[in-house]
Design a protein around this motif. Structure first.
Motif, mmCIF file in Angstrom:
data_model
loop_
_atom_site.group_PDB
_atom_site.id
_atom_site.type_symbol
_atom_site.label_atom_id
_atom_site.label_comp_id
_atom_site.label_asym_id
_atom_site.label_seq_id
_atom_site.Cartn_x
_atom_site.Cartn_y
_atom_site.Cartn_z
ATOM 1 N N HIS A 1 0.840 -1.201 0.000
ATOM 2 C CA HIS A 1 0.000 0.000 0.000
ATOM 3 C C HIS A 1 0.877 1.254 0.000
ATOM 4 N N THR A 2 1.555 1.476 -1.112
ATOM 5 C CA THR A 2 2.510 2.579 -1.212
ATOM 6 C C THR A 2 1.845 3.913 -1.529
ATOM 7 N N GLY A 3 0.557 3.916 -1.774
ATOM 8 C CA GLY A 3 -0.157 5.157 -2.093
ATOM 9 C C GLY A 3 -0.834 5.787 -0.894
ATOM 10 N N PHE A 4 -0.367 5.469 0.293
ATOM 11 C CA PHE A 4 -0.900 6.003 1.547
ATOM 12 C C PHE A 4 -2.348 5.595 1.797
ATOM 13 N N GLN A 5 -2.699 4.383 1.336
ATOM 14 C CA GLN A 5 -4.039 3.866 1.581
ATOM 15 C C GLN A 5 -4.299 3.640 3.066
ATOM 16 N N LEU A 6 -3.274 3.266 3.820
ATOM 17 C CA LEU A 6 -3.463 3.055 5.264
ATOM 18 C C LEU A 6 -3.859 4.374 5.932
ATOM 19 N N SER A 7 -3.224 5.460 5.523
ATOM 20 C CA SER A 7 -3.582 6.779 6.061
ATOM 21 C C SER A 7 -4.977 7.195 5.607
ATOM 22 N N GLN A 8 -5.319 6.897 4.366
ATOM 23 C CA GLN A 8 -6.670 7.215 3.878
ATOM 24 C C GLN A 8 -7.724 6.495 4.703
ATOM 25 N N ALA A 9 -7.486 5.226 4.994
ATOM 26 C CA ALA A 9 -8.438 4.459 5.790
ATOM 27 C C ALA A 9 -8.541 5.045 7.199
ATOM 28 N N ALA A 10 -7.407 5.423 7.773
ATOM 29 C CA ALA A 10 -7.414 6.046 9.104
ATOM 30 C C ALA A 10 -8.237 7.326 9.076
ATOM 31 N N ASP A 11 -8.064 8.118 8.026
ATOM 32 C CA ASP A 11 -8.818 9.366 7.881
ATOM 33 C C ASP A 11 -10.320 9.102 7.812
ATOM 34 N N GLU A 12 -10.699 8.064 7.103
ATOM 35 C CA GLU A 12 -12.131 7.720 7.001
ATOM 36 C C GLU A 12 -12.707 7.384 8.380
ATOM 37 N N TYR A 13 -11.985 6.570 9.148
ATOM 38 C CA TYR A 13 -12.470 6.224 10.493
ATOM 39 C C TYR A 13 -12.497 7.450 11.399
ATOM 40 N N LEU A 14 -11.501 8.309 11.281
ATOM 41 C CA LEU A 14 -11.474 9.531 12.080
ATOM 42 C C LEU A 14 -12.676 10.414 11.754
ATOM 43 N N ARG A 15 -12.934 10.620 10.478
ATOM 44 C CA ARG A 15 -14.066 11.459 10.062
ATOM 45 C C ARG A 15 -15.400 10.866 10.516
ATOM 46 N N ALA A 16 -15.519 9.549 10.437
ATOM 47 C CA ALA A 16 -16.756 8.897 10.885
ATOM 48 C C ALA A 16 -16.931 9.058 12.389
ATOM 49 N N ALA A 17 -15.850 8.935 13.144
ATOM 50 C CA ALA A 17 -15.928 9.105 14.600
ATOM 51 C C ALA A 17 -16.360 10.524 14.959
ATOM 52 N N VAL A 18 -15.800 11.503 14.267
ATOM 53 C CA VAL A 18 -16.152 12.903 14.526
ATOM 54 C C VAL A 18 -17.619 13.152 14.164
ATOM 55 N N THR A 19 -18.054 12.611 13.044
ATOM 56 C CA THR A 19 -19.460 12.773 12.646
ATOM 57 C C THR A 19 -20.390 12.220 13.719
ATOM 58 N N CYS A 20 -20.079 11.030 14.212
ATOM 59 C CA CYS A 20 -20.928 10.416 15.250
ATOM 60 C C CYS A 20 -20.883 11.199 16.556
ATOM 61 N N ALA A 21 -19.717 11.726 16.893
ATOM 62 C CA ALA A 21 -19.597 12.503 18.127
ATOM 63 C C ALA A 21 -20.395 13.798 18.033
ATOM 64 N N ARG A 22 -20.420 14.404 16.860
ATOM 65 C CA ARG A 22 -21.152 15.662 16.673
ATOM 66 C C ARG A 22 -22.646 15.444 16.486
ATOM 67 N N HIS A 23 -22.997 14.237 16.056
ATOM 68 C CA HIS A 23 -24.402 13.916 15.785
ATOM 69 C C HIS A 23 -24.756 12.587 16.451
ATOM 70 N N PRO A 24 -24.992 12.618 17.762
ATOM 71 C CA PRO A 24 -25.234 11.366 18.495
ATOM 72 C C PRO A 24 -26.461 10.600 18.018
ATOM 73 N N GLU A 25 -27.326 11.248 17.265
ATOM 74 C CA GLU A 25 -28.507 10.553 16.749
ATOM 75 C C GLU A 25 -28.146 9.591 15.610
ATOM 76 N N ILE A 26 -26.954 9.707 15.068
ATOM 77 C CA ILE A 26 -26.520 8.841 13.969
ATOM 78 C C ILE A 26 -26.058 7.496 14.524
ATOM 79 N N ASN A 27 -26.557 6.447 13.945
ATOM 80 C CA ASN A 27 -26.113 5.096 14.301
ATOM 81 C C ASN A 27 -24.854 4.804 13.483
ATOM 82 N N PRO A 28 -23.698 4.609 14.145
ATOM 83 C CA PRO A 28 -22.457 4.380 13.408
ATOM 84 C C PRO A 28 -22.536 3.208 12.429
#
Length: 113
Positions: free
Chosen positions: A36-63
């Motif tokens: 994964h030389t194209g920084f896919q591991l970092s991209q995946a981490a970013d996706e999980y981070l963004r999802a966590a922030v979305t859920c924290a800001r909007h507790p009504e959302i089911n993760p």
């Protein structure tokens, strides 16, 4: 391993356990990560981070109902949203995997930087 002058926090232990699980549960050893030389591991981490922030800001959302965005680097079957804290743990472990990959590449025995 160097003995630390303090105990690891629960968060640190969880992140290290997740990283270990990526290897043992999922079979994602360094030979896999090095492809994964194209920084896919970092991209995946970013996706999980963004999802966590979305859920924290909007507790009504089911993760569990969250979908990965278009920047998720792999098949949708690998997207496993969960509670916000757990997604942060996954993100941190993926970042460790990325840094390890970069370190191996810099030493000339792994994925390209």
């Amino acid at each position: 391993m160097t003995k630390l002058p303090y105990r690891l926090s629960a968060a640190e232990m969880d992140i290290l356990d997740e990283r270990r699980g990526q290897r043992t549960r999922e079979g994602f050893f360094h030979t896999h990560d090095d492809r994964h030389t194209g920084f896919q591991l970092s991209q995946a981490a970013d996706e999980y981070l963004r999802a966590a922030v979305t859920c924290a800001r909007h507790p009504e959302i089911n993760p569990c109902n969250l979908r990965a965005s278009g920047s998720w680097p792999w098949s949708a079957r690998w997207w496993k949203p969960c509670a916000p804290r757990r997604m942060l743990v996954k993100a941190a472990a993926l970042l460790i995997a990325e840094i390890e990959r970069m370190d191996r590449a810099a030493r000339g025995n792994g994925g390209a930087p």
